[in-house]
Write a protein that holds these residues in place. Structure first.
Motif, PDB file in Angstrom:
ATOM      1  N   PRO A  83       0.831  -1.214   0.000  1.00 40.20           N
ATOM      2  CA  PRO A  83       0.000   0.000   0.000  1.00 40.20           C
ATOM      3  C   PRO A  83       0.864   1.262   0.000  1.00 40.20           C
ATOM      4  N   ARG A  84       0.514   2.184  -0.865  1.00 38.46           N
ATOM      5  CA  ARG A  84       1.231   3.465  -0.873  1.00 38.46           C
ATOM      6  C   ARG A  84       0.677   4.311   0.253  1.00 38.46           C
ATOM      7  N   ARG A  85       1.577   4.893   0.993  1.00 41.28           N
ATOM      8  CA  ARG A  85       1.171   5.722   2.123  1.00 41.28           C
ATOM      9  C   ARG A  85       2.218   6.793   2.342  1.00 41.28           C
ATOM     10  N   PRO A  86       1.832   7.855   3.016  1.00 42.85           N
ATOM     11  CA  PRO A  86       2.816   8.908   3.292  1.00 42.85           C
ATOM     12  C   PRO A  86       3.922   8.371   4.196  1.00 42.85           C
ATOM     13  N   LEU A  87       5.132   8.762   3.908  1.00 40.63           N
ATOM     14  CA  LEU A  87       6.287   8.398   4.723  1.00 40.63           C
ATOM     15  C   LEU A  87       6.934   9.678   5.235  1.00 40.63           C
ATOM     16  N   PRO A  88       7.705   9.594   6.308  1.00 40.07           N
ATOM     17  CA  PRO A  88       8.419  10.784   6.776  1.00 40.07           C
ATOM     18  C   PRO A  88       9.289  11.363   5.657  1.00 40.07           C
ATOM     19  N   VAL A  89       9.404  12.671   5.647  1.00 44.88           N
ATOM     20  CA  VAL A  89      10.157  13.357   4.597  1.00 44.88           C
ATOM     21  C   VAL A  89      11.577  12.806   4.486  1.00 44.88           C
ATOM     22  N   ALA A  90      12.220  12.539   5.602  1.00 43.89           N
ATOM     23  CA  ALA A  90      13.601  12.039   5.571  1.00 43.89           C
ATOM     24  C   ALA A  90      13.678  10.700   4.844  1.00 43.89           C
ATOM     25  N   VAL A  91      12.677   9.854   5.001  1.00 42.04           N
ATOM     26  CA  VAL A  91      12.668   8.553   4.313  1.00 42.04           C
ATOM     27  C   VAL A  91      12.458   8.762   2.821  1.00 42.04           C
ATOM     28  N   GLU A  92      11.546   9.658   2.462  1.00 34.68           N
ATOM     29  CA  GLU A  92      11.292   9.921   1.043  1.00 34.68           C
ATOM     30  C   GLU A  92      12.530  10.484   0.343  1.00 34.68           C
ATOM     31  N   VAL A  93      13.219  11.391   1.003  1.00 37.78           N
ATOM     32  CA  VAL A  93      14.430  11.971   0.406  1.00 37.78           C
ATOM     33  C   VAL A  93      15.513  10.902   0.269  1.00 37.78           C
ATOM     34  N   ALA A  94      15.708  10.090   1.299  1.00 37.24           N
ATOM     35  CA  ALA A  94      16.705   9.015   1.225  1.00 37.24           C
ATOM     36  C   ALA A  94      16.340   8.027   0.120  1.00 37.24           C
ATOM     37  N   ALA A  95      15.065   7.684   0.005  1.00 38.07           N
ATOM     38  CA  ALA A  95      14.620   6.756  -1.046  1.00 38.07           C
ATOM     39  C   ALA A  95      14.867   7.348  -2.425  1.00 38.07           C
ATOM     40  N   TYR A  96      14.586   8.617  -2.585  1.00 33.86           N
ATOM     41  CA  TYR A  96      14.803   9.288  -3.868  1.00 33.86           C
ATOM     42  C   TYR A  96      16.281   9.247  -4.248  1.00 33.86           C
ATOM     43  N   ARG A  97      17.138   9.565  -3.290  1.00 28.49           N
ATOM     44  CA  ARG A  97      18.586   9.586  -3.570  1.00 28.49           C
ATOM     45  C   ARG A  97      19.102   8.192  -3.912  1.00 28.49           C
ATOM     46  N   CYS A  98      18.657   7.186  -3.165  1.00 29.16           N
ATOM     47  CA  CYS A  98      19.090   5.812  -3.448  1.00 29.16           C
ATOM     48  C   CYS A  98      18.546   5.349  -4.796  1.00 29.16           C
ATOM     49  N   ALA A  99      17.290   5.642  -5.055  1.00 29.31           N
ATOM     50  CA  ALA A  99      16.681   5.232  -6.325  1.00 29.31           C
ATOM     51  C   ALA A  99      17.399   5.876  -7.504  1.00 29.31           C
ATOM     52  N   ALA A 100      17.769   7.150  -7.366  1.00 28.01           N
ATOM     53  CA  ALA A 100      18.470   7.835  -8.448  1.00 28.01           C
ATOM     54  C   ALA A 100      19.786   7.139  -8.777  1.00 28.01           C
ATOM     55  N   MET A 101      20.460   6.600  -7.762  1.00 29.38           N
ATOM     56  CA  MET A 101      21.718   5.883  -7.999  1.00 29.38           C
ATOM     57  C   MET A 101      21.475   4.542  -8.679  1.00 29.38           C
ATOM     58  N   LEU A 102      20.291   3.977  -8.502  1.00 29.72           N
ATOM     59  CA  LEU A 102      19.978   2.666  -9.077  1.00 29.72           C
ATOM     60  C   LEU A 102      19.410   2.759 -10.484  1.00 29.72           C
ATOM     61  N   MET A 103      19.073   3.949 -10.925  1.00 30.35           N
ATOM     62  CA  MET A 103      18.417   4.101 -12.221  1.00 30.35           C
ATOM     63  C   MET A 103      19.411   4.146 -13.363  1.00 30.35           C
ATOM     64  N   THR A 104      19.319   3.138 -14.209  1.00 28.67           N
ATOM     65  CA  THR A 104      20.049   3.124 -15.472  1.00 28.67           C
ATOM     66  C   THR A 104      19.056   2.705 -16.538  1.00 28.67           C
ATOM     67  N   ALA A 134      22.021  -4.781  -9.812  1.00 28.45           N
ATOM     68  CA  ALA A 134      23.201  -4.214  -9.153  1.00 28.45           C
ATOM     69  C   ALA A 134      23.834  -3.134 -10.040  1.00 28.45           C
ATOM     70  N   PRO A 135      24.124  -1.986  -9.450  1.00 22.17           N
ATOM     71  CA  PRO A 135      24.786  -0.917 -10.197  1.00 22.17           C
ATOM     72  C   PRO A 135      26.287  -1.174 -10.259  1.00 22.17           C
ATOM     73  N   PRO A 136      27.018  -0.348 -10.997  1.00 22.88           N
ATOM     74  CA  PRO A 136      28.480  -0.479 -11.018  1.00 22.88           C
ATOM     75  C   PRO A 136      29.058  -0.360  -9.607  1.00 22.88           C
ATOM     76  N   ARG A 137      30.208  -0.970  -9.401  1.00 15.60           N
ATOM     77  CA  ARG A 137      30.842  -1.014  -8.076  1.00 15.60           C
ATOM     78  C   ARG A 137      31.025   0.371  -7.465  1.00 15.60           C
ATOM     79  N   ARG A 138      31.420   1.360  -8.263  1.00 12.51           N
ATOM     80  CA  ARG A 138      31.631   2.708  -7.717  1.00 12.51           C
ATOM     81  C   ARG A 138      30.318   3.300  -7.203  1.00 12.51           C
ATOM     82  N   THR A 139      29.199   2.923  -7.819  1.00  7.97           N
ATOM     83  CA  THR A 139      27.893   3.398  -7.374  1.00  7.97           C
ATOM     84  C   THR A 139      27.475   2.702  -6.087  1.00  7.97           C
ATOM     85  N   VAL A 140      27.860   1.443  -5.927  1.00  7.82           N
ATOM     86  CA  VAL A 140      27.503   0.685  -4.729  1.00  7.82           C
ATOM     87  C   VAL A 140      28.059   1.373  -3.490  1.00  7.82           C
ATOM     88  N   ARG A 141      29.257   1.916  -3.570  1.00  6.44           N
ATOM     89  CA  ARG A 141      29.844   2.615  -2.415  1.00  6.44           C
ATOM     90  C   ARG A 141      28.970   3.793  -1.986  1.00  6.44           C
TER      91      ARG A 141
END
Length: 111
Positions: A29-50, A70-77
């Motif tokens: 279910p989609r539901r509101p999450l704390p802003v800090a979680v949404e920002v962290a998810a956005y940043r992590c997702a951006a690194m995973l997007m190819t 799995a992203p490239p090794r440098r992205t994993v760090r």
């Protein structure tokens, strides 16, 4: 941030996915999450997007999980650092993918 950059939220991920040619799937279910979680998810997702990949978001009772090839090794760090800062974890799945767990409650920090 340029005017066409999506906001760093889960809603902004849809626009980012279109930009990178990524399929975005939601489970749970989609539901509101704390802003800090949404920002962290956005940043992590951006690194995973190819281009051409699929990124899956699973909303669970106590947090959010991102799953992608799995992203490239440098992205994993960088991904591991972002997950750690959010009190989450990063692990490699046996199928060559990675999972990022972001808890809904971040560890307390003293200022």
């Amino acid at each position: 941030m340029s005017d066409d950059t999506p906001p760093p939220t889960l809603a902004g991920l849809a626009a980012l996915a279109v930009r990178y040619g990524v399929t975005l799937r939601h489970h749970g279910p989609r539901r509101p999450l704390p802003v800090a979680v949404e920002v962290a998810a956005y940043r992590c997702a951006a690194m995973l997007m190819t281009g051409g990949t699929t990124l899956t978001l699973r909303c669970l009772d106590n947090g959010l999980e991102l799953h992608a090839p799995a992203p490239p090794r440098r992205t994993v760090r960088g991904l591991r650092t972002a997950a750690d800062r959010a009190g989450g974890t990063l692990w490699a799945a046996g199928d060559g993918s990675v999972r990022v767990w972001l808890p809904e409650v971040f560890p307390s920090r003293s200022e």
